[in-house]
Write an enzyme that holds these catalytic residues in place. Structure first.
Site, PDB file in Angstrom:
ATOM      1  N   ASP A 104      -3.265   4.521  -2.379  1.00 18.74           N
ATOM      2  CA  ASP A 104      -4.400   5.339  -1.414  1.00 18.74           C
ATOM      3  C   ASP A 104      -4.925   6.694  -2.097  1.00 18.74           C
ATOM      4  O   ASP A 104      -3.700   7.488  -2.249  1.00 18.74           O
ATOM      5  CB  ASP A 104      -3.774   5.331  -0.218  1.00 18.74           C
ATOM      6  CG  ASP A 104      -5.162   5.714   1.028  1.00 18.74           C
ATOM      7  OD1 ASP A 104      -5.778   4.809   1.049  1.00 18.74           O
ATOM      8  OD2 ASP A 104      -4.814   6.696   1.445  1.00 18.74           O
ATOM      9  N   HIS A 118     -11.539  -3.207   2.898  1.00 23.72           N
ATOM     10  CA  HIS A 118     -11.568  -2.909   4.307  1.00 23.72           C
ATOM     11  C   HIS A 118     -12.253  -1.337   4.545  1.00 23.72           C
ATOM     12  O   HIS A 118     -12.350  -1.249   5.714  1.00 23.72           O
ATOM     13  CB  HIS A 118      -9.909  -2.626   4.657  1.00 23.72           C
ATOM     14  CG  HIS A 118      -9.239  -1.465   4.172  1.00 23.72           C
ATOM     15  ND1 HIS A 118      -9.029  -1.548   2.701  1.00 23.72           N
ATOM     16  CD2 HIS A 118      -9.169  -0.193   4.249  1.00 23.72           C
ATOM     17  CE1 HIS A 118      -8.598  -0.313   2.392  1.00 23.72           C
ATOM     18  NE2 HIS A 118      -8.448   0.303   3.552  1.00 23.72           N
ATOM     19  N   ASP A 119     -12.721  -1.003   3.585  1.00 23.89           N
ATOM     20  CA  ASP A 119     -13.398   0.471   3.621  1.00 23.89           C
ATOM     21  C   ASP A 119     -15.112  -0.018   3.490  1.00 23.89           C
ATOM     22  O   ASP A 119     -15.881   1.063   3.590  1.00 23.89           O
ATOM     23  CB  ASP A 119     -12.882   1.379   2.479  1.00 23.89           C
ATOM     24  CG  ASP A 119     -11.890   1.917   3.099  1.00 23.89           C
ATOM     25  OD1 ASP A 119     -11.386   1.951   4.167  1.00 23.89           O
ATOM     26  OD2 ASP A 119     -11.115   2.357   2.204  1.00 23.89           O
ATOM     27  N   GLU A 166      -6.469   4.105  -6.074  1.00 18.21           N
ATOM     28  CA  GLU A 166      -7.470   4.302  -5.573  1.00 18.21           C
ATOM     29  C   GLU A 166      -7.938   5.503  -6.108  1.00 18.21           C
ATOM     30  O   GLU A 166      -7.323   6.562  -5.464  1.00 18.21           O
ATOM     31  CB  GLU A 166      -7.472   4.104  -4.151  1.00 18.21           C
ATOM     32  CG  GLU A 166      -8.872   4.182  -3.470  1.00 18.21           C
ATOM     33  CD  GLU A 166      -9.019   4.446  -1.659  1.00 18.21           C
ATOM     34  OE1 GLU A 166      -9.963   3.964  -1.484  1.00 18.21           O
ATOM     35  OE2 GLU A 166      -8.009   5.089  -1.519  1.00 18.21           O
ATOM     36  N   ASP A 173       0.912  -1.311   0.160  1.00 18.02           N
ATOM     37  CA  ASP A 173       0.024  -0.120  -0.031  1.00 18.02           C
ATOM     38  C   ASP A 173       0.939   1.375  -0.008  1.00 18.02           C
ATOM     39  O   ASP A 173       1.970   1.154   0.688  1.00 18.02           O
ATOM     40  CB  ASP A 173      -0.751   0.038   1.300  1.00 18.02           C
ATOM     41  CG  ASP A 173      -2.256   0.235   1.029  1.00 18.02           C
ATOM     42  OD1 ASP A 173      -2.438   1.331   0.383  1.00 18.02           O
ATOM     43  OD2 ASP A 173      -3.377  -0.303   1.328  1.00 18.02           O
TER      44      ASP A 173
HETATM   45  C1  NOJ Z   1      -8.496   5.132   1.522  1.00 16.63           C
HETATM   46  C2  NOJ Z   1      -8.283   3.989   2.622  1.00 16.63           C
HETATM   47  O1  NOJ Z   1      -8.692   2.647   1.766  1.00 16.63           O
HETATM   48  C3  NOJ Z   1      -8.759   4.185   3.747  1.00 16.63           C
HETATM   49  O2  NOJ Z   1      -8.830   3.095   4.615  1.00 16.63           O
HETATM   50  C4  NOJ Z   1      -8.208   5.233   4.558  1.00 16.63           C
HETATM   51  O3  NOJ Z   1      -8.969   5.648   5.527  1.00 16.63           O
HETATM   52  C5  NOJ Z   1      -8.392   6.594   3.681  1.00 16.63           C
HETATM   53  N1  NOJ Z   1      -7.980   6.317   2.115  1.00 16.63           N
HETATM   54  C6  NOJ Z   1      -7.183   7.592   4.038  1.00 16.63           C
HETATM   55  O4  NOJ Z   1      -5.989   7.123   3.942  1.00 16.63           O
END
Ligand code: NOJ
Length: 586
Positions: A225, A353-354, A281, A125
């Site tokens: 990210d 995970h989000d 992302e 990551d």
């Molecule tokens: C996206 C990540 O997947 C998430 O878990 C994180 O809180 C935010 N970016 C900030 O880094």
């Protein structure tokens, strides 16, 4: 023009004696990541070996045979770097160190070696939109020390009035006032995650230098990210206060984002003589934006994570989830599948995970948990693009129940509950509990369910986040034993994809676009065809097979229920029926 030398100070030509632990790339010129299935590990919740209730790298090493048995080709490891853990590691205080709770660089090296021994690649990551406020750069920046004084977005002014109206993704203003520097700083996420100022070339050099440091250690790629937030509109003007996240038009896909991406790829990935995968992302990205990031003449990313399909049915915010609409969902997928077919590449995912657990968000995690989890897997493994499996998805793990705010751990969820109560939208936790249990990120972060033992076999200590109540029924041990389990079905799906190029490279054509519960599509590659038929509902349904779907030569390749192998004039579909037919020649 970017200076073409490696930013570590070593000329590029000298940097590339390959590290000894590199995994050889096949020679036919096909990027390995197009044919790969990627498994995401959220280390905090994967496997704990030292009984502190937190997963660790030795715990992942212990499970590499499990990953091998599942058949995945790469692991995306969520952050394991040194971090105060305000956002579970997405707030990094040292990019070149492993957080003590996960182990050390030696453990990490062992993980890389064990994965590579099994031909599994490792994607790290990369979190460079922001650092932790405990990163050395920020500590020195807040003291106004050169050359770090301009590493972040600082604005002087009235301590009562933020410099603009931008929202933080985690609620409240995107600005905090710092008493030490007597100025405001920007943080699109938590106040402990200050945004890096990418306009400063020294910031970019430091980031590229760090990426090269990891590439030199033999990794196979980066998941980047919120990478399309790194460029902000000059002058940081106010955003439109009337739509969604205020300010987004000034920080999503911003004015210099292409320049930064090309420079970053040019100075890092392109300097390595092995095939490196990058997945950006990119919230708020359209197909057209994505093509500019990943297309032939684009910035050089391999693929992006887009979010359109994850928000189907949402109201004004993610907390305001409404009815899922399959027709809209199909339209979105058709647009992405065809939009990046000739130029670019997709990523395909339904959970991470989000997000909530996919079987809870898109399937039926009660009566039809088995069937619907298998249907969702059938879907992600038969589309154009690289499939991502999030830990526990292969078991059909579900959302959790959270009795009170004390059981929550995620900063976003806790802020949401507190703000709702403060703003008078909720009297107490119970008023927002449904929203939490539907969409809070903690649902995805509950410990991996390995067995029916205490704490699902995840830890001998007290888990950092509660284990989901159903672990005695849903766990790796029992899934492994049963021939019909979701886990075994995922193994077959992964094999099927590996064995059939049509599922990887075939053109996508949608059928029944207006049908409210059937999602069916054909993939075509030369003479080879695959027909995928999914009944995305709790109700049985029958559909006639239209003439434009040639079925004579089709044979059933995999199904999540007992069905006859041939194709008749109609599909009689059971609830959550999922079938893949392939042309006989394959
Ligand atoms: C996206 C990540 O997947 C998430 O878990 C994180 O809180 C935010 N970016 C900030 O880094």
């Amino acid at each position: 023009m970017a200076v073409l030398r490696c930013l570590t100070g070593t000329p590029m030509s000298q940097r590339h004696s390959p590290p000894s632990n590199v995994l050889a790339t096949e020679t036919d010129g096909t990027p390995w990541w197009k044919e790969a299935v990627v498994y995401q590990i959220y280390p905090k919740s994967f496997n704990d070996t030292d009984a502190d209730g937190i997963g660790d790298i030795p715990g992942i090493v212990e499970k590499v045979d499990y990953l091998d048995e599942l058949g995945v080709d790469a692991v995306w490891l969520s952050p394991v770097y040194q971090s105060p853990q305000a956002d579970n590691g997405y707030d990094i205080s040292d990019y070149r160190a492993i957080d003590d709770q996960y182990g050390d660089l030696e453990d990490w090296g062992q993980l890389l070696a064990e994965l590579h021994d099994r031909d599994i690649r490792l994607i790290m990551d990369l979190v460079v939109n922001h650092t932790s406020d405990e990163h050395e750069w920020f500590k020195r920046s807040r003291r106004g020390e050169e050359p770090y004084d301009d590493y972040y977005y600082w604005r002087e002014g009235d301590p009562e009035t933020p410099p603009n109206n931008w929202d933080s993704f985690f609620g409240g203003s995107a600005w905090s006032y710092d008493d030490e520097r007597e100025a405001w700083y920007l943080h699109l996420f938590d106040e402990k995650q200050p945004d890096l100022n990418w306009r400063n070339p020294a910031v970019r050099e430091d980031v590229y230098d760090m990426m090269n440091w990891w590439l030199d250690r033999g990794i196979d790629g980066f998941r980047m990210d919120v990478i399309n937030l790194i460029s902000k509109t000059e002058g940081l003007p106010d955003g439109d206060p009337h739509g969604g996240l205020v300010g987004a038009e000034h920080f999503m896909n911003g004015p210099r984002v292409h320049e930064y991406f090309s420079e970053m790829i040019g100075q890092t990935i392109d300097t390595v003589d092995r095939e490196i995968m990058t997945v950006g992302e990119t919230p708020g990205v359209s197909v057209e934006d994505a093509r500019e990031y990943v297309g032939e003449d684009g910035d050089g990313l391999s693929m992006v994570f887009q979010f359109e399909h994850m928000g189907v049915g949402d109201g004004d915010s993610k907390w305001d989830a409404g009815e899922f609409d399959l027709v809209e969902f199909k339209q979105i997928f058709e647009r992405w599948q065809t939009g990046l077919a000739a130029d670019g590449w997709n990523s395909v995912y339904l959970s991470n995970h989000d997000q909530p657990r996919s079987v809870s968000q898109f399937g039926n995690d009660g009566e039809y948990r088995q069937e619907s989890a298998k249907l969702l897997g059938t879907f992600t493994h038969t589309l154009h693009g690289t499939p991502f499996v999030y830990q526990g998805e292969e078991l059909g793990m579900t959302n959790a129940s959270f009795e009170s705010i004390d059981e929550l751990r995620d900063v976003e969820a806790i802020n949401f509950v507190e703000e709702a109560i403060q703003d008078g939208d909720a009297e107490d936790y119970d008023d927002v509990r449904d929203a939490i249990e539907a969409v809070a990120r903690d649902n995805a972060r509950t410990p991996m369910q390995w067995s029916a033992d205490a704490n699902a076999g995840f830890t001998d200590g007290e888990p950092w986040l509660k284990v989901t109540d159903n672990y005695a029924d849903i766990n790796v041990a029992s899934e492994r034993e049963s021939r019909d389990s979701i886990f075994q079905y995922y193994r077959r799906l992964i094999d099927l994809r590996h064995d059939n190029d049509v599922l990887i490279y075939g053109d996508f054509e949608l059928h029944y676009p207006d049908h409210e519960s059937v999602f069916a599509y054909t993939r075509t590659l030369g003479e080879d065809r695959a027909l995928i038929v999914l009944n995305w509902s709790d109700e049985p349904t029958t559909v006639d097979i239209p003439d434009d779907i040639p079925t004579d030569d089709l044979e059933l390749a995999i199904a999540n229920q007992d069905v006859s192998t041939g194709v008749n004039a109609q599909f009689e579909l059971q609830p959550w029926d999922a079938r893949v037919y392939l042309t006989e020649s394959q």
